[in-house]
Design a protein around this motif. Structure first.
Motif, PDB file in Angstrom:
ATOM      1  N   GLU A 138       5.109   6.687  -6.935  1.00 53.68           N
ATOM      2  CA  GLU A 138       4.122   5.610  -6.774  1.00 53.68           C
ATOM      3  C   GLU A 138       4.692   4.276  -7.242  1.00 53.68           C
ATOM      4  O   GLU A 138       4.524   3.253  -6.568  1.00 53.68           O
ATOM      5  CB  GLU A 138       2.851   5.936  -7.554  1.00 53.68           C
ATOM      6  N   LYS A 139       5.365   4.283  -8.397  1.00 54.23           N
ATOM      7  CA  LYS A 139       5.953   3.048  -8.921  1.00 54.23           C
ATOM      8  C   LYS A 139       7.011   2.520  -7.965  1.00 54.23           C
ATOM      9  O   LYS A 139       7.074   1.322  -7.681  1.00 54.23           O
ATOM     10  CB  LYS A 139       6.576   3.300 -10.296  1.00 54.23           C
ATOM     11  N   LEU A 140       7.850   3.414  -7.469  1.00 53.05           N
ATOM     12  CA  LEU A 140       8.899   3.022  -6.543  1.00 53.05           C
ATOM     13  C   LEU A 140       8.295   2.473  -5.255  1.00 53.05           C
ATOM     14  O   LEU A 140       8.776   1.476  -4.704  1.00 53.05           O
ATOM     15  CB  LEU A 140       9.800   4.228  -6.251  1.00 53.05           C
ATOM     16  N   ARG A 142       5.402   0.971  -4.944  1.00 48.24           N
ATOM     17  CA  ARG A 142       4.885  -0.379  -5.240  1.00 48.24           C
ATOM     18  C   ARG A 142       6.006  -1.401  -5.297  1.00 48.24           C
ATOM     19  O   ARG A 142       5.892  -2.507  -4.763  1.00 48.24           O
ATOM     20  CB  ARG A 142       4.120  -0.372  -6.569  1.00 48.24           C
ATOM     21  N   VAL A 143       7.109  -1.015  -5.949  1.00 48.84           N
ATOM     22  CA  VAL A 143       8.243  -1.942  -6.057  1.00 48.84           C
ATOM     23  C   VAL A 143       8.782  -2.273  -4.670  1.00 48.84           C
ATOM     24  O   VAL A 143       9.018  -3.434  -4.341  1.00 48.84           O
ATOM     25  CB  VAL A 143       9.355  -1.350  -6.956  1.00 48.84           C
ATOM     26  N   PHE A 144       8.951  -1.250  -3.827  1.00 48.02           N
ATOM     27  CA  PHE A 144       9.455  -1.490  -2.479  1.00 48.02           C
ATOM     28  C   PHE A 144       8.481  -2.347  -1.682  1.00 48.02           C
ATOM     29  O   PHE A 144       8.883  -3.244  -0.947  1.00 48.02           O
ATOM     30  CB  PHE A 144       9.711  -0.178  -1.746  1.00 48.02           C
ATOM     31  N   SER A 145       7.185  -2.055  -1.842  1.00 47.43           N
ATOM     32  CA  SER A 145       6.182  -2.849  -1.126  1.00 47.43           C
ATOM     33  C   SER A 145       6.203  -4.296  -1.596  1.00 47.43           C
ATOM     34  O   SER A 145       6.103  -5.221  -0.789  1.00 47.43           O
ATOM     35  CB  SER A 145       4.788  -2.266  -1.341  1.00 47.43           C
ATOM     36  N   GLU A 146       6.315  -4.481  -2.905  1.00 47.17           N
ATOM     37  CA  GLU A 146       6.375  -5.846  -3.443  1.00 47.17           C
ATOM     38  C   GLU A 146       7.618  -6.571  -2.961  1.00 47.17           C
ATOM     39  O   GLU A 146       7.562  -7.745  -2.600  1.00 47.17           O
ATOM     40  CB  GLU A 146       6.329  -5.821  -4.970  1.00 47.17           C
ATOM     41  N   LEU A 147       8.749  -5.874  -2.956  1.00 48.52           N
ATOM     42  CA  LEU A 147       9.983  -6.495  -2.471  1.00 48.52           C
ATOM     43  C   LEU A 147       9.868  -6.857  -0.995  1.00 48.52           C
ATOM     44  O   LEU A 147      10.258  -7.948  -0.571  1.00 48.52           O
ATOM     45  CB  LEU A 147      11.181  -5.563  -2.674  1.00 48.52           C
ATOM     46  N   ALA A 148       9.348  -5.948  -0.221  1.00 40.86           N
ATOM     47  CA  ALA A 148       9.203  -6.216   1.204  1.00 40.86           C
ATOM     48  C   ALA A 148       8.201  -7.340   1.431  1.00 40.86           C
ATOM     49  O   ALA A 148       8.417  -8.198   2.281  1.00 40.86           O
ATOM     50  CB  ALA A 148       8.755  -4.960   1.938  1.00 40.86           C
ATOM     51  N   GLY A 149       7.125  -7.370   0.666  1.00 41.98           N
ATOM     52  CA  GLY A 149       6.115  -8.425   0.802  1.00 41.98           C
ATOM     53  C   GLY A 149       6.643  -9.767   0.361  1.00 41.98           C
ATOM     54  O   GLY A 149       6.385 -10.783   0.992  1.00 41.98           O
ATOM     55  N   SER A 150       7.431  -9.812  -0.707  1.00 40.50           N
ATOM     56  CA  SER A 150       7.939 -11.087  -1.196  1.00 40.50           C
ATOM     57  C   SER A 150       8.977 -11.661  -0.250  1.00 40.50           C
ATOM     58  O   SER A 150       9.110 -12.862  -0.114  1.00 40.50           O
ATOM     59  CB  SER A 150       8.514 -10.935  -2.605  1.00 40.50           C
ATOM     60  N   ASP A 165      15.533  -1.291   5.672  1.00 42.81           N
ATOM     61  CA  ASP A 165      16.377  -0.598   4.695  1.00 42.81           C
ATOM     62  C   ASP A 165      15.547  -0.091   3.510  1.00 42.81           C
ATOM     63  O   ASP A 165      15.750   1.028   3.023  1.00 42.81           O
ATOM     64  CB  ASP A 165      17.488  -1.519   4.185  1.00 42.81           C
ATOM     65  N   LEU A 166      14.614  -0.927   3.050  1.00 40.57           N
ATOM     66  CA  LEU A 166      13.756  -0.511   1.934  1.00 40.57           C
ATOM     67  C   LEU A 166      12.882   0.671   2.334  1.00 40.57           C
ATOM     68  O   LEU A 166      12.677   1.597   1.557  1.00 40.57           O
ATOM     69  CB  LEU A 166      12.876  -1.680   1.473  1.00 40.57           C
ATOM     70  N   VAL A 173      14.058   8.786  -0.824  1.00 41.83           N
ATOM     71  CA  VAL A 173      13.673   9.185  -2.187  1.00 41.83           C
ATOM     72  C   VAL A 173      12.546  10.209  -2.127  1.00 41.83           C
ATOM     73  O   VAL A 173      12.576  11.232  -2.819  1.00 41.83           O
ATOM     74  CB  VAL A 173      13.249   7.943  -3.011  1.00 41.83           C
ATOM     75  N   ILE A 174      11.550   9.973  -1.287  1.00 47.95           N
ATOM     76  CA  ILE A 174      10.419  10.902  -1.174  1.00 47.95           C
ATOM     77  C   ILE A 174      10.893  12.258  -0.670  1.00 47.95           C
ATOM     78  O   ILE A 174      10.494  13.308  -1.188  1.00 47.95           O
ATOM     79  CB  ILE A 174       9.324  10.306  -0.257  1.00 47.95           C
TER      80      ILE A 174
END
Length: 188
Positions: A138-140, A142-150, A165-166, A173-174
């Motif tokens: 879940e944390k990963l 969110r981080v990927f979503s935040e990176l992609a969103g930013s 790529d993200l 990973v999943i």
């Protein structure tokens, strides 16, 4: 198509509490069984001792009976003593055998409880590991979503391949975690 908007509910606490309840119940049974086994073990000693005493008495009286040159009354008395020793020895051997069987049965039950307690502990460890993996996923995510969103929001970096790529990294990973979970539960 997944219609849920959020992650699946965390049921780990419910399953962990079930494992704890089962552990508590089996631990109480083990304690009761240990007390009972101690009591049965205490019975076994006197029975075994009595068998040995009556066996010695039977052998001794049998020897006297074989060497008896006395009166018929002496022979009859020795025969009666010998018969009594044979009966007492047989009765006590039977009781000793029953107590030994009972003790073995109890020891088998105790071994089954120990095995179940070990399985519960292993399940608890696997469940805790699975919970940590789920939380990390879940944390990963969110981080990927935040990176992609930013990246999209900033607009200054036009790396359209980063989102793909993200996404691939997240899926990898999943899949790796799912494989570890499957392999981990397959070994138990």
């Amino acid at each position: 198509m997944n219609t849920q908007s959020g992650p699946p509910p965390d049921n780990y606490d419910e399953f962990l509490s079930r494992l704890d309840a089962a552990t508590t119940s089996l631990t109480a049974r083990a304690a009761s069984l240990d007390k009972a086994m101690t009591a049965v073990s205490l019975l076994l000693g006197p029975y075994e001792s009595a068998v040995r005493k009556w066996e010695r008495r039977r052998v001794s009286v049998g020897e006297h009976l074989d060497r008896s040159t006395g009166t018929p009354q002496t022979y009859v008395a020795l025969s009666e003593l010998h018969d009594m020793a044979v009966k007492m020895e047989a009765m006590l051997r039977a009781r000793t055998h029953r107590v030994t069987e009972k003790l073995m049965l109890m020891q088998g039950r105790r071994a089954a409880i120990d095995k179940s307690l070990l399985e519960l502990e292993m399940s608890r460890a696997k469940l805790n590991t699975s919970r940590m993996l789920s939380q990390d996923r879940e944390k990963l995510s969110r981080v990927f979503s935040e990176l992609a969103g930013s990246v999209g929001a900033a607009g200054t970096i036009s790396d359209l391949g980063l989102f793909g790529d993200l996404k691939e990294a997240r899926e990898a990973v999943i899949l790796a975690e799912a494989l570890m979970e499957v392999k981990g539960t397959g070994n138990g």
